[in-house]
Design an enzyme around this catalytic site. Structure first.
Site, PDB file in Angstrom:
ATOM      1  N   ARG A   4      -9.766 -14.575  -2.523  1.00 54.14           N
ATOM      2  CA  ARG A   4     -10.286 -15.944  -2.441  1.00 54.14           C
ATOM      3  C   ARG A   4     -11.803 -16.018  -2.384  1.00 54.14           C
ATOM      4  NH1 ARG A   4      -6.614 -18.042   2.475  1.00 54.14           N
ATOM      5  NH2 ARG A   4      -7.164 -15.929   3.165  1.00 54.14           N
ATOM      6  N   LYS A  14       4.339  -2.320   3.625  1.00 56.45           N
ATOM      7  CA  LYS A  14       5.191  -2.812   4.682  1.00 56.45           C
ATOM      8  C   LYS A  14       4.481  -3.928   5.448  1.00 56.45           C
ATOM      9  CE  LYS A  14       4.093   0.264   8.555  1.00 56.45           C
ATOM     10  NZ  LYS A  14       3.917  -0.702   9.628  1.00 56.45           N
ATOM     11  N   LYS A  16       2.113  12.057   3.825  1.00 54.55           N
ATOM     12  CA  LYS A  16       1.425  13.087   4.609  1.00 54.55           C
ATOM     13  C   LYS A  16       1.958  14.471   4.246  1.00 54.55           C
ATOM     14  CE  LYS A  16       0.238  10.161   8.564  1.00 54.55           C
ATOM     15  NZ  LYS A  16      -1.217  10.346   8.445  1.00 54.55           N
ATOM     16  N   GLU A  39       0.512   6.394  20.054  1.00 47.87           N
ATOM     17  CA  GLU A  39      -0.866   5.989  19.805  1.00 47.87           C
ATOM     18  C   GLU A  39      -1.574   5.798  21.137  1.00 47.87           C
ATOM     19  OE1 GLU A  39      -1.330   3.302  16.078  1.00 47.87           O
ATOM     20  OE2 GLU A  39       0.510   2.646  17.052  1.00 47.87           O
ATOM     21  N   HIS A  65       8.826   4.309   9.477  1.00 50.07           N
ATOM     22  CA  HIS A  65       8.328   5.679   9.611  1.00 50.07           C
ATOM     23  C   HIS A  65       9.346   6.614  10.266  1.00 50.07           C
ATOM     24  CE1 HIS A  65       4.698   3.873   8.378  1.00 50.07           C
ATOM     25  NE2 HIS A  65       4.199   3.570   9.559  1.00 50.07           N
TER      26      HIS A  65
END
Length: 514
Positions: free
Chosen positions: A69, A176, A210, A244, A268
């Site tokens: 945009r 996703k 990975k 995490e 995952h």
């Protein structure tokens, strides 16, 4: 402008001829990137395109069209891409590579429901085909929220962009989340497949790109050492962890209503489970590999009762290393009354001869003890031990641990005698590290997946059936959580709520502390 004759093969003089990691070069092609101004594009995708060009893996006429945009000029768009590349590219910056890459940068301004803008996009694509030798081969990367998929797919169809002439191809790449549950995933698949056939749809799960994840297949099927033991006779349980150490930060508004299970487990972790548990494919062709994963997903279900076999939590204030951090309810933009979980754990089982009776424990969370993703295959204890209890008090279960990130490698834990006159056995580790064993640097996941999409190599991309089966596994847990109270608090910097520990302790097991 004059038409260009582009050779299908091109060798970058900066590319090491001994580099065997990504040896196939994409043929004549271009890509349209929707969501060009988003964080994913700036931090991952744009640097990945440059790195591929730097390695000589993109054709010389490759063109990248950004759609957004912003009212950008061609020069402003080029500067935006330049900054992203300079800040995030993993390979050295070379002026000649950048100039060649920048020659193929084009920006089209518009909304996702803008007929006129998509008509301009179609004209740009046709012009690039004439002038840069892209041969009508185009991929459309939808790095946008799923709510806009229908608009973009409709516009691609209406404008003729989704249609390829003979001997050319059109593909769509989707980020996703693939839906919010099984019902929405099915609807999303219908929307996309109404414009693009399933063989032209590439659903990105960056974990599958990975190097360590792909090494699961080599570890299992290229070695005689592991496969005879890879079954319920020898394996006690499997733990799959993605932890995490960061909080929500600026993503609080996006994350509320999604949660850890939808964000990580559905895609995952269940994909990692499928690779660990699948039977050996006839070959690693996309069809054969995907067929074996589908068989596993069809046989997988969540174990009940969910009040005993699942856990969920929200992080509260605490210490993340030496830093004191706020709790979830204090994060800017997050509803303090929300029941969205930042920690999720569940128990799954696979109804097959190989895995009958082996629980698979999946967990993920934010503000945990450290950033780590690993798969721990924990073996049963020997049926007979001639050692006394005092001689093996420091001995645990044997384990094979596949570290996906950040210290990529494989660890084997087994018992060894402690030096000395007494018979004492305790755990020792045999540790394989990618960084120490190989001089080559692993390609970044998005580099591998973008190149695979251009090469029509779909082995690492989940099919619509895989996506829908993953939701079928997770949906019963999500429905239970929606009707049963609130998540339990856990202090930042710890390994989750107490219910997660009790989930395993009831059967005499414990979570690994990576």
């Amino acid at each position: 402008m004059t038409e260009l004759n582009v050779e299908p093969q091109w060798t970058n003089p900066l590319r090491d001829p001994q580099d065997k990691r990504l040896p196939r070069i994409a043929g004549p092609s271009g890509m349209v990137l929707f969501g060009i101004t988003g964080d994913l594009a700036r931090k991952k995708l744009l640097p990945a395109f440059y790195d591929l060009a730097n390695r000589g893996l993109l054709p010389p006429g490759f063109s990248l069209v950004g759609y957004g945009r912003r009212d950008w000029s061609a020069e402003q768009f080029r500067d935006y891409v330049f900054q992203a590349v300079k800040e995030r590219a993993r390979t050295p910056f070379h002026d000649k590579v950048w100039e060649r890459f920048a020659d193929g940068l084009v920006f089209v301004s518009g909304n996702f429901d803008d007929d006129e803008a998509f008509d301009r996009l179609a004209e740009k694509v046709a012009d690039i085909d004439r002038t840069r030798g892209t041969s009508g081969n185009w991929a459309f990367y939808l790095s946008i929220p799923p709510g806009f998929f229908a608009d973009v797919c409709h516009q691609l169809q209406r404008s003729g962009l989704s249609h390829a002439d003979d001997n050319a191809w059109r593909r769509v790449i989707i980020e996703k989340p693939f839906g919010h549950d099984q019902k929405t995933a099915q609807h999303l698949n219908k929307v996309v497949n109404s414009v693009f056939p399933e063989e032209s749809v590439y659903r990105i799960d960056h974990y599958l790109g990975k190097e360590t994840v792909q090494n699961i297949l080599a570890l299992r099927f290229a070695n005689q050492l592991f496969e005879p033991l890879w079954n319920a006779r020898f394996i006690d349980h499997v733990q799959i962890t993605m932890a995490e150490d960061i909080g929500l930060g600026g993503r609080a508004g996006y994350y509320d209503g999604i949660g850890a299970a939808r964000d990580v487990i559905q895609n995952h972790l269940i994909q990692l489970l499928a690779l660990i548990a699948m039977e050996e494919p006839v070959s690693f062709s996309p069809a054969e590999l995907q067929a074996e994963k589908v068989k596993i997903l069809r046989a997988t279900r969540a174990v009940e009762p969910f009040e005993l076999t699942t856990a969920r939590g929200q992080y509260s204030a605490g210490w993340q290393g030496s830093e004191q951090v706020c709790g979830l309810r204090e994060e800017k933009g997050f509803d303090p009354a929300s029941t969205t979980e930042t920690f999720a754990a569940c128990t799954l089982e696979i109804s097959s001869r190989r895995w009958a009776g082996v629980p698979f424990y999946l967990r993920t969370g934010k503000r945990l003890g450290r950033r780590v993703t690993e798969i721990a295959v924990v073996f049963k204890r020997p049926p007979h031990q001639p050692f006394g209890p005092e001689e093996t008090s420091a001995l645990g279960n044997n384990a094979v641990v596949i570290r996906v990130q950040p210290d990529e490698g494989v660890l084997m834990r087994f018992g060894s005698k402690v030096p000395g006159s007494a018979m004492e056995v305790r755990d020792v580790n045999m540790d394989f590290s990618y960084a120490e064993a190989f001089t080559e640097q692993s390609p970044e996941a998005y580099e591998r997946l973008i190149l695979d999409a251009l090469l029509d190599e779909s082995s690492l991309f989940p099919t619509n059936e895989e996506v829908e089966l993953s939701w079928a596994i997770l949906d019963p847990i999500l429905h239970y959580w929606a009707e049963s109270g609130t998540p339990e608090d856990y202090p930042a910097g710890t390994w989750g709520p107490a219910t997660a520990d009790r989930m395993l302790s009831r059967s005499g097991r414990t979570w690994r502390r990576p």
